[in-house]
Each structure stands twice: as structure tokens, then as C-alpha cells.
Design a protein around this motif. Structure first.
Motif, PDB file in Angstrom:
ATOM      1  N   ALA A  87       0.920  -1.239   0.112  1.00 37.74           N
ATOM      2  CA  ALA A  87      -0.015  -0.122   0.020  1.00 37.74           C
ATOM      3  C   ALA A  87       0.905   1.308  -0.089  1.00 37.74           C
ATOM      4  N   GLY A  88       2.043   1.210   0.837  1.00 34.55           N
ATOM      5  CA  GLY A  88       3.072   2.340   0.857  1.00 34.55           C
ATOM      6  C   GLY A  88       3.660   2.538  -0.496  1.00 34.55           C
ATOM      7  N   VAL A  89       3.692   1.601  -1.355  1.00 35.69           N
ATOM      8  CA  VAL A  89       4.512   1.897  -2.939  1.00 35.69           C
ATOM      9  C   VAL A  89       3.223   2.558  -3.428  1.00 35.69           C
ATOM     10  N   ARG A  90       1.972   2.301  -3.589  1.00 34.16           N
ATOM     11  CA  ARG A  90       0.960   3.145  -4.252  1.00 34.16           C
ATOM     12  C   ARG A  90       0.659   4.372  -3.733  1.00 34.16           C
ATOM     13  N   ASP A  91       0.738   4.490  -2.318  1.00 37.02           N
ATOM     14  CA  ASP A  91       0.899   5.874  -1.701  1.00 37.02           C
ATOM     15  C   ASP A  91       1.858   6.891  -2.305  1.00 37.02           C
ATOM     16  N   VAL A  92       3.114   6.097  -2.507  1.00 35.14           N
ATOM     17  CA  VAL A  92       4.219   7.091  -2.903  1.00 35.14           C
ATOM     18  C   VAL A  92       4.032   7.488  -4.357  1.00 35.14           C
ATOM     19  N   ALA A  93       3.357   6.332  -5.174  1.00 32.05           N
ATOM     20  CA  ALA A  93       2.872   6.823  -6.579  1.00 32.05           C
ATOM     21  C   ALA A  93       1.963   8.131  -6.661  1.00 32.05           C
ATOM     22  N   LYS A  94       1.213   8.166  -5.459  1.00 31.40           N
ATOM     23  CA  LYS A  94       0.213   9.290  -5.497  1.00 31.40           C
ATOM     24  C   LYS A  94       0.668  10.634  -5.105  1.00 31.40           C
ATOM     25  N   LEU A  95       2.241  10.719  -4.473  1.00 38.46           N
ATOM     26  CA  LEU A  95       2.604  11.829  -4.097  1.00 38.46           C
ATOM     27  C   LEU A  95       3.056  12.758  -5.234  1.00 38.46           C
ATOM     28  N   PRO A  96       3.105  14.145  -4.817  1.00 36.13           N
ATOM     29  CA  PRO A  96       3.476  14.827  -5.940  1.00 36.13           C
ATOM     30  C   PRO A  96       4.876  14.674  -6.612  1.00 36.13           C
ATOM     31  N   ASN A  97       5.186  14.903  -7.647  1.00 40.17           N
ATOM     32  CA  ASN A  97       6.442  14.633  -8.379  1.00 40.17           C
ATOM     33  C   ASN A  97       7.528  15.554  -7.665  1.00 40.17           C
ATOM     34  N   PRO A  98       8.374  15.061  -7.036  1.00 40.39           N
ATOM     35  CA  PRO A  98       9.619  15.854  -6.436  1.00 40.39           C
ATOM     36  C   PRO A  98      10.917  16.243  -7.576  1.00 40.39           C
ATOM     37  N   ILE A  99      10.677  15.781  -8.736  1.00 45.03           N
ATOM     38  CA  ILE A  99      11.752  16.419  -9.450  1.00 45.03           C
ATOM     39  C   ILE A  99      11.247  17.352 -10.514  1.00 45.03           C
ATOM     40  N   GLY A 100      11.950  18.281 -10.878  1.00 46.60           N
ATOM     41  CA  GLY A 100      11.892  19.409 -11.823  1.00 46.60           C
ATOM     42  C   GLY A 100      10.984  20.606 -11.292  1.00 46.60           C
ATOM     43  N   VAL A 101      11.017  20.530  -9.983  1.00 48.80           N
ATOM     44  CA  VAL A 101      10.223  21.535  -8.887  1.00 48.80           C
ATOM     45  C   VAL A 101      10.901  22.780  -9.073  1.00 48.80           C
ATOM     46  N   SER A 102      10.348  23.970  -9.480  1.00 49.39           N
ATOM     47  CA  SER A 102      10.892  25.177  -9.616  1.00 49.39           C
ATOM     48  C   SER A 102      10.946  25.854  -8.208  1.00 49.39           C
ATOM     49  N   GLN A 103      12.201  26.210  -7.586  1.00 50.41           N
ATOM     50  CA  GLN A 103      12.180  26.656  -6.119  1.00 50.41           C
ATOM     51  C   GLN A 103      12.504  28.304  -6.104  1.00 50.41           C
ATOM     52  N   ILE A 104      12.932  28.727  -7.108  1.00 51.92           N
ATOM     53  CA  ILE A 104      13.443  29.892  -7.617  1.00 51.92           C
ATOM     54  C   ILE A 104      13.153  30.018  -9.052  1.00 51.92           C
ATOM     55  N   HIS A 105      12.565  31.356  -9.469  1.00 54.58           N
ATOM     56  CA  HIS A 105      12.437  31.744 -10.822  1.00 54.58           C
ATOM     57  C   HIS A 105      12.679  33.408 -10.750  1.00 54.58           C
ATOM     58  N   ARG A 106      13.990  33.650 -11.043  1.00 51.67           N
ATOM     59  CA  ARG A 106      14.511  35.160 -10.746  1.00 51.67           C
ATOM     60  C   ARG A 106      14.833  35.658 -11.946  1.00 51.67           C
ATOM     61  N   GLU A 107      14.557  36.881 -12.121  1.00 51.53           N
ATOM     62  CA  GLU A 107      15.297  37.864 -13.259  1.00 51.53           C
ATOM     63  C   GLU A 107      16.578  38.539 -12.564  1.00 51.53           C
ATOM     64  N   LEU A 108      17.713  38.082 -13.105  1.00 51.11           N
ATOM     65  CA  LEU A 108      18.973  38.762 -12.603  1.00 51.11           C
ATOM     66  C   LEU A 108      19.015  40.232 -13.446  1.00 51.11           C
ATOM     67  N   ASP A 109      18.625  40.232 -14.460  1.00 46.63           N
ATOM     68  CA  ASP A 109      18.613  41.477 -15.314  1.00 46.63           C
ATOM     69  C   ASP A 109      17.810  40.975 -16.785  1.00 46.63           C
ATOM     70  N   GLU A 110      17.512  41.854 -17.499  1.00 48.69           N
ATOM     71  CA  GLU A 110      16.671  41.684 -18.592  1.00 48.69           C
ATOM     72  C   GLU A 110      17.353  40.645 -19.402  1.00 48.69           C
ATOM     73  N   GLY A 111      16.445  39.565 -19.671  1.00 49.20           N
ATOM     74  CA  GLY A 111      16.996  38.458 -20.592  1.00 49.20           C
ATOM     75  C   GLY A 111      17.786  37.504 -19.707  1.00 49.20           C
ATOM     76  N   LEU A 112      18.091  37.619 -18.423  1.00 46.01           N
ATOM     77  CA  LEU A 112      19.148  36.598 -17.667  1.00 46.01           C
ATOM     78  C   LEU A 112      18.516  36.284 -16.702  1.00 46.01           C
ATOM     79  N   ILE A 113      17.914  35.041 -16.729  1.00 43.80           N
ATOM     80  CA  ILE A 113      17.171  34.287 -15.917  1.00 43.80           C
ATOM     81  C   ILE A 113      17.448  33.275 -15.055  1.00 43.80           C
TER      82      ILE A 113
END
Length: 434
Positions: A87-113
Motif C-alpha cells: 500500500a505504501g508503494v501505491r501511496d508513493v505513486a500518488k505523491l507530487p512529483n519531487p523532480i523538476g520543481v522550480s524553487q526560485i525563478h528570478r530575473e537577474l537582469d533583462e534576459g538573464l533568468i
């Protein structure tokens, strides 16, 4: 890949295969990894009779070799424990995807992201004694988080580990996940070699006895996640409710005494000791608990005398040390001195005292009016856990998916150079968050 398939390979070659498979695993979509987990859950369900039979063979060997009761309890994989792991295996499958999550999205300057994005750790080395269900839990978390895993179970669980790994890797063969992402080692000599593979393994997670975990911590350059001791405390404050105190104490000691989140020491405020202790002692003794107490405790109930080592011992058995204290501050001082920073709890109806306790006790889990047995990744809603960490740095406490990912910084520009932002005529950064 099971033992019979890797006998001709060196451990370095196995680690290289696992790392290559992990790189591909980390690039799969969430649906592909979740589909693989569902295939594993179905395969384990179908193989339940075979898995139970293999575990019974391990238990028979353990009995003949007089395995310690706590280790025997952890080794036993009954059908209910196996179904909970599935049941735990299936519970893990239901969890949100932990990979590719954007933690910071910041413009350092125009066109430099700049983006900070989560990614897998790489390859996990898991070394555990008994606990065959840990193999299922850790493998499912590794697949979900895009990590390869090299597993080394104890000799007492060899049949259980071999059948579980075979079922899992055969299930993965029908999915997008390369079965080489999951490897099983079977000999004791491989532990030392595994601990030396810092070029290929990114994290070691040991699960076993205190001496075993300390051995791992002392013999590798690879980061180690885990805990050596599970010396948990329950403090009954002068503002405690008697009925709650009895119920919580009995559960925290007897529900599963071999678990690392079972209490080993009961601290009782002097103002309630004469009323509470006889009733709590009666309830504990009815469950077969051997009581040990300080001088003040033994003046109230029948108990063996405690010695200094009792406050430092993880019994993992039906044994409980009891001490009477003058104040909540005395209880906190005792816990912070003798505790293992795992899980400690207070029973009280006084919220101010509870706040003091929860703020000042230095542990990964600090509970109020509930059993320490809740210190568990599945119970926290993590689906499963790779282990419990008592270190100060995160991850701390039961570790699920969040402890198996790291992050990388991705910077995209359009011919930008650092020299533009230095010197007398330096351009200013915008530092604008999206």
C-alpha cells in the motif's frame, strides 16, 4: 538485478551500471515512474505467497541461530506488514512529483533568468539489518525520486531480500525503468567496498543496530543519513490527564517495543507520581513490561533499581526506565542530556508548559498528548520513509521524497557577461522574482 546476475561483475561495475540507469530514470516523466511503481505493487501482490515463504525460511534460520528478539521482530514479514508495504508503494505513486520543481525563478537582469530546480541525488547505498519491508519502501521512494539504489540486506534476511528484489526488478523490466537502477548485494564483505565508492554513490542510508550505524558513519566519506540511537522519552507533567497518560504510555512502550520510536524512559512530575505511577505500572506490567526506577520511583512502586546506563540504553524490548522529576525544566534537561534527538513527548493539559517543552527539547520530533509511535514516514503521509534522521541539518526526522532530491541552478542569458556588472559604470541587477 539480483545476486545471481551480478556475481561476475565487480562492485565498481555494478555501481557504474546503477549510476547509468539512474541518469535515465531521472529523465523519465512522472507518469512513467508512477506506472513503474504500480507494476511493482501488482507484482508484489501476486508474489505474496512466495515472499512469505522466503521470509519464513529466514525466520527458521533466525530461530536456530537464536537471533535477538528485537531483530527477530524486525525480520518478521507477515502478510499484514507486507500488504502495508505494498500500500505504501501505491501511496508513493500518488505523491507530487519531487523532480523538476522550480524553487526560485528570478530575473537577474533583462534576459538573464535564474531558476533553481529540484533533481535526483543520483545513487543511494542502503545498508540494513532485518527489516525486509524497508527494501520495498526505499526502492519505491528511489524510483519516484529518480534515484538508483544499491541495497545490502543483512544475512538474516537474505531469502526475503532476494525474492523481493527479483520480483521488483522483473516488474521494472516491463516498464520504462531500467532494472539496473535497483541492485542487491548479498555478502558482508561488500559493505566495506560499498562504503568506499564515493565516486559513484551519493548518499548512504544505514538502518540497523546502534553499533552497526556507528560503524557505517565512521567508515565512509559518503554522506550518511540516519540515526544510531532511538532513546525516546515520555514526560508526564503535573498538568497531565491520568487516562491520557496511561493510554499514551502503554502505546508508546508496548505497541512495537522493537521500533526506534518506542519510549525507553518515562519521566514523571513529583506532584502526580504517587497517584499516577501505581496505575501506570499496573497497566504496563499487564503487558509484560519490566520496570526499572530511580530511588523515588521505587518508594512508590515495585521496580528494579536503575543505574546510569539505563538512561543511555535503547532497550528495544519490554523494559522501561522511570524517573521522578521536580519540574518541566528538569525533564527537558534530562532529555537533552540523555536523549538521541529522535522523538520525545509530553502529556499535559497546560498549553504553556507544552509550548516550553516543545520549544526547548532538542529532537527531530517533539509531541504533545500523543504517542511517540507516530514518528514514521507512512504515518506522516510521506507514503514511506528511507529512514529517520536525528542530525541537526535537514532532512530531519522521518525522511521521504524531500530527502532524496537536491537542486541545481539553471541560468539562461543572451550573451550576458559578468564584466557588465562590475566597475565604475556597472549595470545594476534587477533581481526580480516571478
Amino acid at each position: 538485478m539480483v545476486a545471481s546476475q551480478i556475481e561476475s561483475l565487480s562492485l565498481i561495475e555494478i555501481a557504474q551500471q546503477t549510476r547509468a540507469a539512474a541518469l535515465k530514470l531521472g529523465g523519465l516523466s512522472t507518469d512513467e515512474r508512477n506506472s513503474a511503481l504500480e507494476a511493482v505493487a501488482k507484482a508484489l501482490t501476486l508474489a505474496t505467497p512466495e515472499i512469505i515463504a522466503a521470509n519464513q525460511a529466514d525466520l527458521q534460520t533466525a530461530e536456530s541461530e537464536h537471533l535477538a528478539p528485537a531483530l527477530y521482530s524486525r525480520l518478521k514479514l507477515g502478510e499484514s506488514k507486507l500488504q502495508a508495504a505494498i500500500a505504501g508503494v501505491r501511496d508513493v505513486a500518488k505523491l507530487p512529483n519531487p523532480i523538476g520543481v522550480s524553487q526560485i525563478h528570478r530575473e537577474l537582469d533583462e534576459g538573464l533568468i535564474l531558476k533553481r530546480v529540484t533533481c535526483p541525488l543520483g545513487v543511494l547505498g542502503i545498508i540494513f539489518e532485518a527489516r525486509p519491508e524497508a527494501l520495498i519502501q526505499i526502492t519505491s521512494l528511489a524510483i519516484k525520486s529518480g534515484n538508483g539504489v544499491i541495497l545490502k540486506g543483512g544475512k538474516e534476511a537474505i531469502n526475503s531480500c532476494q525474492i523481493l528484489t527479483r520480483v521488483i526488478t522483473q516488474a521494472l523490466a516491463s516498464t520504462k525503468v531500467d532494472p539496473a537502477a535497483v541492485q542487491l548485494l548479498t555478502t558482508r564483505e561488500e559493505i566495506k567496498q560499498l562504503l568506499e565508492l564515493d565516486q559513484y554513490i551519493d548518499l548512504i542510508i544505514p538502518r540497523g543496530s546502534n553499533s552497526f550505524v556507528r560503524y557505517v558513519q565512521d567508515n565512509t566519506r559518503i554522506p550518511v543519513l540516519g540515526h544510531a540511537d532511538g532513546i525516546c522519552h515520555l514526560y508526564l507533567d503535573k498538568g497531565a490527564d491520568l487516562a491520557k497518560s496511561i493510554k499514551i504510555t502503554v502505546d508508546a512502550k508496548t505497541h512495537y517495543p522493537a521500533a526506534c520510536n518506542a519510549i525507553e524512559t518515562l519521566l514523571v512530575h513529583k506532584d502526580i507520581a504517587e497517584e499516577f505511577l501505581p496505575q501506570i505500572a499496573q497497566a504496563l506490567q499487564a503487558e509484560g513490561v519490566e520496570l526499572r526506577g530511580d530511588e523515588a520511583t521505587r518508594a512508590i512502586i515495585n521496580a528494579k533499581a536503575t543505574r546510569e546506563h539505563d538512561w543511555q540504553t535503547e532497550y528495544s524490548d519490554l523494559i522501561l526506565a522511570i524517573k521522578i522529576v521536580d519540574t518541566v525544566e528538569t525533564a527537558i534537561a534530562h532529555i537533552n542530556h540523555y536523549g538521541s534527538k529522535h522523538t520525545d513527548a509530553i502529556v499535559t493539559e497546560d498549553q504553556q508548559t507544552a509550548d516550553i517543552f516543545q520549544n526547548q527539547v532538542d529532537a527531530a520530533g517533539v509531541y504533545h498528548n500523543c504517542s511517540t509511535r507516530f514518528a514514521d514516514g507512512f504515518r506522516y503521509g510521506f507514503g514511506a520513509e528511507v529512514g529517520i534522521s536525528t542530525q541537526q541539518m535537514p532532512p530531519r526526522g522521518p525522511v521521504g521524497l524531500e530527502g532524496l532530491v537536491t537542486y541545481k541552478y539553471k541560468l539562461t542569458g543572451n550573451g550576458h557577461i559578468a564584466a557588465t556588472y562590475t566597475g565604475i559604470n556597472a549595470k545594476a541587477y534587477t533581481h526580480r522574482d516571478y
